[in-house]
Design an enzyme around this catalytic site. Sequence first.
Site, short mmCIF file in Angstrom:
data_model
loop_
_atom_site.label_atom_id
_atom_site.label_comp_id
_atom_site.label_asym_id
_atom_site.label_seq_id
_atom_site.Cartn_x
_atom_site.Cartn_y
_atom_site.Cartn_z
N ALA A 281 0.67 -1.08 -0.10
CA ALA A 281 -0.18 0.11 -0.01
C ALA A 281 0.93 1.20 0.02
O ALA A 281 1.99 1.24 0.46
CB ALA A 281 -0.90 -0.25 1.14
N ASP B 255 -7.13 4.99 14.43
CA ASP B 255 -7.12 4.57 12.95
C ASP B 255 -7.99 3.34 12.81
O ASP B 255 -7.18 2.54 11.92
CB ASP B 255 -5.94 4.68 12.08
CG ASP B 255 -6.26 4.97 10.58
OD1 ASP B 255 -7.58 4.92 10.18
OD2 ASP B 255 -5.29 4.57 9.85
N GLY C 140 0.58 5.31 0.98
CA GLY C 140 -0.19 6.20 1.67
C GLY C 140 0.28 7.76 1.68
O GLY C 140 1.58 7.79 0.96
N GLY C 141 -0.27 8.84 2.34
CA GLY C 141 0.34 10.12 2.14
C GLY C 141 1.80 10.09 3.19
O GLY C 141 2.50 11.00 2.99
N MET C 142 1.75 9.28 4.07
CA MET C 142 2.74 9.26 4.95
C MET C 142 3.72 8.26 4.83
O MET C 142 5.11 8.51 5.23
CB MET C 142 2.31 9.44 6.60
CG MET C 142 1.43 10.70 6.57
SD MET C 142 0.63 10.70 8.33
CE MET C 142 1.72 11.96 9.14
N ALA C 143 3.30 7.14 4.45
CA ALA C 143 4.08 6.03 4.40
C ALA C 143 4.06 5.13 3.18
O ALA C 143 2.75 5.02 2.80
CB ALA C 143 3.92 5.11 5.66
N LYS D 153 6.84 -0.88 7.20
CA LYS D 153 6.30 0.40 7.12
C LYS D 153 7.33 1.39 6.74
O LYS D 153 7.86 1.82 7.86
CB LYS D 153 5.21 0.87 8.26
CG LYS D 153 4.46 2.10 8.14
CD LYS D 153 3.48 2.31 9.36
CE LYS D 153 2.71 3.44 9.35
NZ LYS D 153 2.07 3.71 10.49
#
Length: 157
Positions: free
Chosen positions: A17, A144, A19-22, A37
């Site tokens: 995956a 989350d 995402g915006g941060m990782a 991660k």
Amino acid sequence: MSKIEEFGKYLLLDDIAEGGMATIRRARFLDKVVIIKMIKESFSQDTNYKAMFIDEIKNSFKLIHPNIAQIYDYGESENQLYCAMEFVDGKNLKEFADKCSFNQLKFPIDIALHVTIEACAGLNYTHKYTDRFSGSTPNIIHRDISPNNIMISHDGT
């Protein structure tokens, strides 16, 4: 599919995956498959974010429960913060729900109840966790909880 590459002591295998941060990658360490991660470099260099990440990992590192993915390692490599965690061989709850929807099926109530009970058991453990060595309670709150973050292994756990 990303190319196989080294990241510190890990061999990165493929993307899971983004995402915006990782970025989440499946990786290999010795004979174990893990999830890495990898925090994006811009966040990894932010001192406030770095302190928050390390504090969160240190608290999570202590948690050992069948419904919580175990954290094995954390650190910094190639200017990126990372944590290595247990690889759950399965799909997330959103993928199951989407598959049911695609096939015009209702999500089975018995499976929904089972997943809910098991997720709550993991959350209950986390919220009530007391460190065995210090006696402290870190008051961990998962911020989350979402179908994307609830993993169901192929064996049903």
